[in-house]
Design an enzyme around this catalytic site. Structure first.
Site, short mmCIF file in Angstrom:
data_model
loop_
_atom_site.label_atom_id
_atom_site.label_comp_id
_atom_site.label_asym_id
_atom_site.label_seq_id
_atom_site.Cartn_x
_atom_site.Cartn_y
_atom_site.Cartn_z
N SER B 156 4.51 -41.56 9.85
CA SER B 156 4.98 -42.86 10.32
C SER B 156 6.44 -42.72 10.81
O SER B 156 6.72 -41.85 11.64
CB SER B 156 4.83 -43.88 9.18
OG SER B 156 4.98 -45.19 9.66
N ARG B 217 5.84 -58.76 5.65
CA ARG B 217 5.02 -57.68 5.09
C ARG B 217 3.53 -57.94 5.32
O ARG B 217 2.78 -57.03 5.64
CB ARG B 217 5.31 -57.53 3.60
CG ARG B 217 4.55 -56.40 2.94
CD ARG B 217 4.92 -55.04 3.52
NE ARG B 217 4.44 -53.93 2.72
CZ ARG B 217 4.81 -52.68 2.87
NH1 ARG B 217 5.68 -52.36 3.81
NH2 ARG B 217 4.32 -51.72 2.13
N ASP B 298 -5.79 -46.17 14.05
CA ASP B 298 -4.39 -46.60 13.90
C ASP B 298 -4.05 -47.68 14.91
O ASP B 298 -4.11 -47.46 16.11
CB ASP B 298 -3.48 -45.38 14.09
CG ASP B 298 -2.04 -45.63 13.66
OD1 ASP B 298 -1.61 -46.81 13.63
OD2 ASP B 298 -1.34 -44.66 13.34
N HIS B 328 -3.47 -47.05 10.26
CA HIS B 328 -2.20 -46.34 10.13
C HIS B 328 -2.01 -45.79 8.71
O HIS B 328 -1.49 -44.68 8.53
CB HIS B 328 -1.06 -47.29 10.49
CG HIS B 328 0.28 -46.65 10.58
ND1 HIS B 328 0.61 -45.76 11.58
CD2 HIS B 328 1.39 -46.76 9.80
CE1 HIS B 328 1.87 -45.35 11.41
NE2 HIS B 328 2.35 -45.95 10.35
N ASP B 329 -2.40 -46.56 7.71
CA ASP B 329 -2.18 -46.15 6.31
C ASP B 329 -3.06 -44.99 5.87
O ASP B 329 -3.00 -44.57 4.70
CB ASP B 329 -2.37 -47.34 5.36
CG ASP B 329 -1.07 -48.11 5.15
OD1 ASP B 329 -0.05 -47.72 5.74
OD2 ASP B 329 -1.09 -49.10 4.41
#
Lengths: 348, 348
Positions: B156, B217, B298, B328-329
């Protein structure tokens, strides 16, 4: 120029969900240069899905086009209204599609559209549902004395309501065209809209609702548009202005957000955004001749959901996929592709 | 148990951007059961990209693993810190990858990591840049007397900084592994992060910064995770609680948002989020032996950008694409796939 008229429904709706209260006022604009439109308001007796019993609900509608031509219901996204086509010098939101000589040709079609109901229009209902919008449209058909519509063409939330209409009022419809809308909202899209609403609520708690609407709209825009369009539009390097860096993305979306905050009501936005997320139609109940249109780059309505809808549809449904740099907003931005599909789908 | 020590650099950095100020304090934890870690702070003289001249900057770093083994720099996303691996009873953020017997095996590797610099750490600089983080890491190598690292493994934002490090300090590095990070941020991702920052600023203006961080978040989470994961996790129908409908998505993301708001500082978040968007490295300048890892699902870093990076890379770079439901994670959630790739990329 405008004139007032009054409509009386000839019969109670066949639908158990709709009892009709007769109180419609028509405004009509007739001018040699501008296409004609009839604007009306009707108070209908509806049974909102998220309330007990019947409520009297005021529905604002429009009729564009040839007076006795086959009727096509046209509905757009949650920020669209009944001004589908230009009239009286004002632009319509879908002028590229609805107009004289357009794919939905007002010389040989009559187009009905309503302003979406908001939660507040339903009195004490807990929410406004796509089912309620469908029932309102059926009620307006009653007011107009139209037993059966030639077609319903809906995009985005309008497509969701179209599916609800086809499922609840199957006998009122020959054909359904649902563009970029499915039988349910995708959970990822629900999550993003939920955040949009929370931003508006946060801002509202602090008396700053316009800033909340602005940011909610910017966020919505990141889902309405395609990855490619962002890449093409935002090539400029950031500049440091007034104490922080400004990115090209911020300028573009900020302008769109500010415009939206000026013209849109927060409660209306909250209830229509939630209505998308509450939407749930059993595809098996949709039995009209159905054309589904998906957009490959759509980040709000994944193609996989339209494939599921097609597979489970109560009638044989055709699924068309269009390619576009514009994502979900291709229903507004690709009139040539959308128009060609509509032309085919609406042919007698 | 901890002990203090002091490090002196043996030479000025070869990089013009770094002059070294000697002031490093080490804490070391040695326990029979827990793996060892050395935590240090060094004040470095850096030339921040978005400031004129030299600033004294305090950098917090950690060293995990075998004392004289080849050194691997490991950096994660903007919310990660130098606690890469477990030590002293505390979990590390990448324990699945960094540890004894893991893909980055602490029995035969020494792992260096720093806490990201925030804008406030750079005094009056207008922003903190990925270049600044890269220079800080090079400065810590000087403090440690390490001329050349065996590898840099970043995910990232850590991958972005790795590319900056490889471009600016080519002679300090044998190999680079960049996971889910490219030479620049994608404009659509910039747009979404910009909105996250604006939500925090809106909330901060009204003294409600925790609510802003929470929503920022949640929004970030909608981009970190995959469409499929949302579909699988959020099957529950909404329930009407306390005056409005609650969706499964809200429960999941709300919990993540609240945790983040508790542990993260708003200014730190704002400056690191902006730093991602300011990141710009010329791929041609990256000449280390490079392995790029992309994630097909992603939504933050499109594969197309990694393909462009590979095509333009100054050295022959390998691009691996992993399949995951986590978006992405996946760099956190797919240790088996990531571990296998790292094992191969880091072999002597």
């Amino acid at each position: 120029m405008s004139l007032q008229a009054e409509a009386r429904s000839t019969a109670e709706s066949a639908s158990a969900a709709i009892a009709l209260h007769i109180d419609a006022a028509f405004d009509a604009v007739f001018s040699p240069s501008a296409p004609s439109v009839r604007l009306g308001e009707s108070v209908l007796r509806l049974r909102p899905k998220h309330a007990n019993g019947v409520r009297e609900v005021r529905v604002r509608w429009s009729l564009h086009g040839a007076a006795d031509a086959p009727l096509v219901i046209v509905q757009g996204g949650i920020s669209a209204d009944r001004r589908v086509a230009a009239s009286g010098g004002e632009a319509g939101w879908w002028d590229d599609i609805v107009g004289e000589g357009r794919a939905i040709d007002l010389r040989c079609r009559r187009v009905l559209s309503i302003d979406w109901l908001a939660q507040a229009d339903l009195g004490d209902a807990l929410a406004v549902d796509s089912d309620d919008q469908a029932d309102a449209i059926a009620g307006v058909l009653d007011v107009l004395g139209v037993r059966r519509a030639h077609a319903y063409v809906g995009a985005s939330y309008g497509a969701m309501v179209g599916l609800a209409f086809a499922a609840r009022h199957a006998h009122r419809l020959d054909r359904l065209v649902a563009i970029a809308g499915a039988h349910r909202a995708h959970p990822l899209s629900i999550a993003v809209r939920n955040i949009q609403r929370e931003v508006v609520r946060l801002a509202a708690r602090h008396g700053d609702v316009a800033a909340g609407l602005d940011l909610a709209r910017r966020l919505a825009m990141t889902t309405y548009r395609g990855e490619r369009e962002f890449a093409e539009r935002c090539a400029d390097v950031p500049r440091h202005v007034d104490g922080r860096f400004r990115f090209a993305e911020e300028g573009w979306l900020g302008a769109a957000g500010a415009r939206f905050a000026q013209r849109f009501d927060a409660d209306r936005f909250l209830s229509l955004s939630e209505s998308i997320d509450l939407h749930a139609v059993a595809p098996e109940a949709v039995r009209a001749s159905t054309t589904l249109v998906g957009i490959a780059s759509d980040r709000v309505v994944p193609l996989a959901d339209l494939c599921e809808l097609q597979r489970r549809c109560g009638s044989a449904a055709a699924l068309h996929v269009i390619d576009s740099r514009y994502g979900h907003d291709a229903f507004l931005k690709e009139p040539a592709q959308i128009g060609a599909l509509l032309h085919e789908a609406l042919e007698p």
